[in-house]
Write a protein that holds these residues in place. Structure first.
Motif, PDB file in Angstrom:
ATOM      1  N   UNK A 173      11.974   2.878  -2.312  1.00 35.90           N
ATOM      2  CA  UNK A 173      11.340   4.166  -2.017  1.00 35.90           C
ATOM      3  C   UNK A 173      12.093   4.878  -0.901  1.00 35.90           C
ATOM      4  N   UNK A 174      12.783   5.935  -1.254  1.00 39.13           N
ATOM      5  CA  UNK A 174      13.641   6.637  -0.296  1.00 39.13           C
ATOM      6  C   UNK A 174      12.862   7.483   0.699  1.00 39.13           C
ATOM      7  N   UNK A 175      11.573   7.695   0.454  1.00 45.05           N
ATOM      8  CA  UNK A 175      10.758   8.475   1.390  1.00 45.05           C
ATOM      9  C   UNK A 175       9.720   7.605   2.102  1.00 45.05           C
ATOM     10  N   UNK A 176       9.878   6.294   1.996  1.00 42.88           N
ATOM     11  CA  UNK A 176       9.041   5.333   2.722  1.00 42.88           C
ATOM     12  C   UNK A 176       7.549   5.539   2.491  1.00 42.88           C
ATOM     13  N   UNK A 177       7.196   5.711   1.224  1.00 38.39           N
ATOM     14  CA  UNK A 177       5.790   5.859   0.868  1.00 38.39           C
ATOM     15  C   UNK A 177       5.056   4.529   0.980  1.00 38.39           C
ATOM     16  N   UNK A 209       0.834  -1.201   0.000  1.00 43.11           N
ATOM     17  CA  UNK A 209       0.000   0.000   0.000  1.00 43.11           C
ATOM     18  C   UNK A 209       0.867   1.249   0.000  1.00 43.11           C
ATOM     19  N   UNK A 210       0.378   2.284  -0.685  1.00 39.01           N
ATOM     20  CA  UNK A 210       1.026   3.601  -0.674  1.00 39.01           C
ATOM     21  C   UNK A 210       0.447   4.395   0.488  1.00 39.01           C
ATOM     22  N   UNK A 211       0.702   3.904   1.683  1.00 39.42           N
ATOM     23  CA  UNK A 211       0.109   4.492   2.885  1.00 39.42           C
ATOM     24  C   UNK A 211       0.508   5.948   3.063  1.00 39.42           C
ATOM     25  N   UNK A 212       1.771   6.267   2.779  1.00 39.35           N
ATOM     26  CA  UNK A 212       2.283   7.630   2.989  1.00 39.35           C
ATOM     27  C   UNK A 212       2.478   8.329   1.642  1.00 39.35           C
ATOM     28  N   UNK A 213       1.440   8.323   0.832  1.00 37.19           N
ATOM     29  CA  UNK A 213       1.552   8.892  -0.519  1.00 37.19           C
ATOM     30  C   UNK A 213       1.863  10.379  -0.518  1.00 37.19           C
ATOM     31  N   UNK A 214       1.561  11.079   0.594  1.00 38.08           N
ATOM     32  CA  UNK A 214       1.882  12.515   0.660  1.00 38.08           C
ATOM     33  C   UNK A 214       3.384  12.759   0.652  1.00 38.08           C
ATOM     34  N   UNK A 215       4.158  11.727   0.959  1.00 38.45           N
ATOM     35  CA  UNK A 215       5.617  11.866   0.962  1.00 38.45           C
ATOM     36  C   UNK A 215       6.232  11.674  -0.431  1.00 38.45           C
ATOM     37  N   UNK A 216       5.433  11.216  -1.391  1.00 37.60           N
ATOM     38  CA  UNK A 216       5.972  10.876  -2.711  1.00 37.60           C
ATOM     39  C   UNK A 216       6.580  12.103  -3.383  1.00 37.60           C
ATOM     40  N   UNK A 221      -9.200   5.882  -5.988  1.00 34.86           N
ATOM     41  CA  UNK A 221      -8.584   4.633  -5.534  1.00 34.86           C
ATOM     42  C   UNK A 221      -7.990   4.786  -4.148  1.00 34.86           C
ATOM     43  N   UNK A 222      -8.069   3.723  -3.378  1.00 35.34           N
ATOM     44  CA  UNK A 222      -7.451   3.711  -2.062  1.00 35.34           C
ATOM     45  C   UNK A 222      -5.956   3.473  -2.159  1.00 35.34           C
ATOM     46  N   UNK A 223      -5.269   3.429  -1.026  1.00 37.37           N
ATOM     47  CA  UNK A 223      -3.809   3.290  -1.040  1.00 37.37           C
ATOM     48  C   UNK A 223      -3.312   1.885  -1.342  1.00 37.37           C
ATOM     49  N   UNK A 224      -4.176   0.878  -1.239  1.00 38.21           N
ATOM     50  CA  UNK A 224      -3.743  -0.509  -1.392  1.00 38.21           C
ATOM     51  C   UNK A 224      -3.633  -0.894  -2.875  1.00 38.21           C
TER      52      UNK A 224
END
Length: 282
Positions: free
Chosen positions: A266-270, A214-221, A247-250
């Protein structure tokens, strides 16, 4: 770049490669269990990746091979049916298409070709339609019914890899070389993502598993694109990362192999591993 988006930070080798290393350990471990018998006389697992018996108790049967066998008109034994049920339950309910990334030995070959393409900065080649693997899946099943044989097993690179490692043989190694060359020169990520009917079968089996990325922390992308570069099925990341069409994060696409490379790079742990019902996003 928005100030709210974090910059990439240095990470340890383990953080950058942990799922890749774990996958290689899993693939080598599976092969080692099969090799212990013919090489050392220690029969932890008898059989092959198509059908095996572990410790004389646990049968495992590849459902795709079983489907070919049934259509070919052969009656499998109870052990084979139980083994297929075990595999169907595990990948159907829990792991999805993880077989392709965590068990299949050909994955290491295609990963190697993808890595070399990036290192050499090769941009040529054109992958066939992603629908090809579905057509091949149907064609293999139809051919098995018509010929009375499990036709894919005669050319299956997974089967040939195991034979090559245990028994040797130029034809088996040539088949692996052809897959490597195909992915390197002709079709980037072509074999697993566009051709392999076994991968298509496991995508059907594991269309709604519990384990998901999941892209749980998509704001960090920060839109670096590293996850797309390493993902064998990069289209599965678009909607979760961007929230496209609500779409949801999963990552719910059945094509995802749960390889974890997107999480690694992913260097920003998205991205992270979670379950399919996790709707958390920030």
């Amino acid at each position: 770049m928005s100030a709210a988006v974090p910059l990439a930070t240095p990470r340890s080798l383990w953080r950058r490669e942990r799922f890749l290393l774990l996958r290689r350990a899993s693939q080598l471990g599976v092969l080692a269990l099969f090799l212990l018998g013919p090489w050392a006389g220690v029969w932890v697992v008898k059989g092959n990746l198509a059908s095996s018996l572990t410790l004389g108790v646990l049968p495992l049967t590849d459902p795709f091979v079983l489907a070919q066998t049934l259509l070919a008109g052969h009656a499998p034994g109870a052990t084979a049916l139980i083994g297929a049920a075990v595999v169907l339950l595990f990948y159907g309910l829990v792991a999805g298409r993880a077989y392709c990334a965590w068990v299949c030995p050909v994955n290491a070959v295609t990963d190697g070709a993808a890595w070399l393409r990036r290192r050499l900065r090769l941009t040529g080649g054109r992958a066939p339609s992603r629908q090809l693997r579905w057509w091949l899946l149907g064609a293999v099943l139809a051919a098995s019914a018509l010929t009375g044989h499990a036709v894919w097993e005669a050319v299956n690179p997974v089967t040939l890899t195991q034979r090559a490692v245990i028994f040797g043989g130029g034809l088996a190694w040539a088949a692996l070389g052809a897959v490597f060359a195909f992915d390197l020169l002709a079709a980037p990520r072509g074999w697993c993502g566009h051709v392999c009917p076994m991968g298509a079968a496991y995508a059907l089996i594991g269309s709604k598993p519990l384990l998901r990325v999941a892209a749980t922390h998509s704001s960090r992308c920060n839109d670096c694109g590293d996850c797309y570069a390493v993902c064998p099925e990069p289209l599965v990341l678009v909607a979760p990362l961007k929230g496209k069409d609500g779409a949801g994060p999963v990552v719910t696409a059945r094509e995802c192999t749960s390889c974890g490379r997107c999480v690694d790079v992913c260097s920003t742990d998205v991205l992270r591993f979670t379950h399919r019902f996790d709707r958390q996003r920030d």
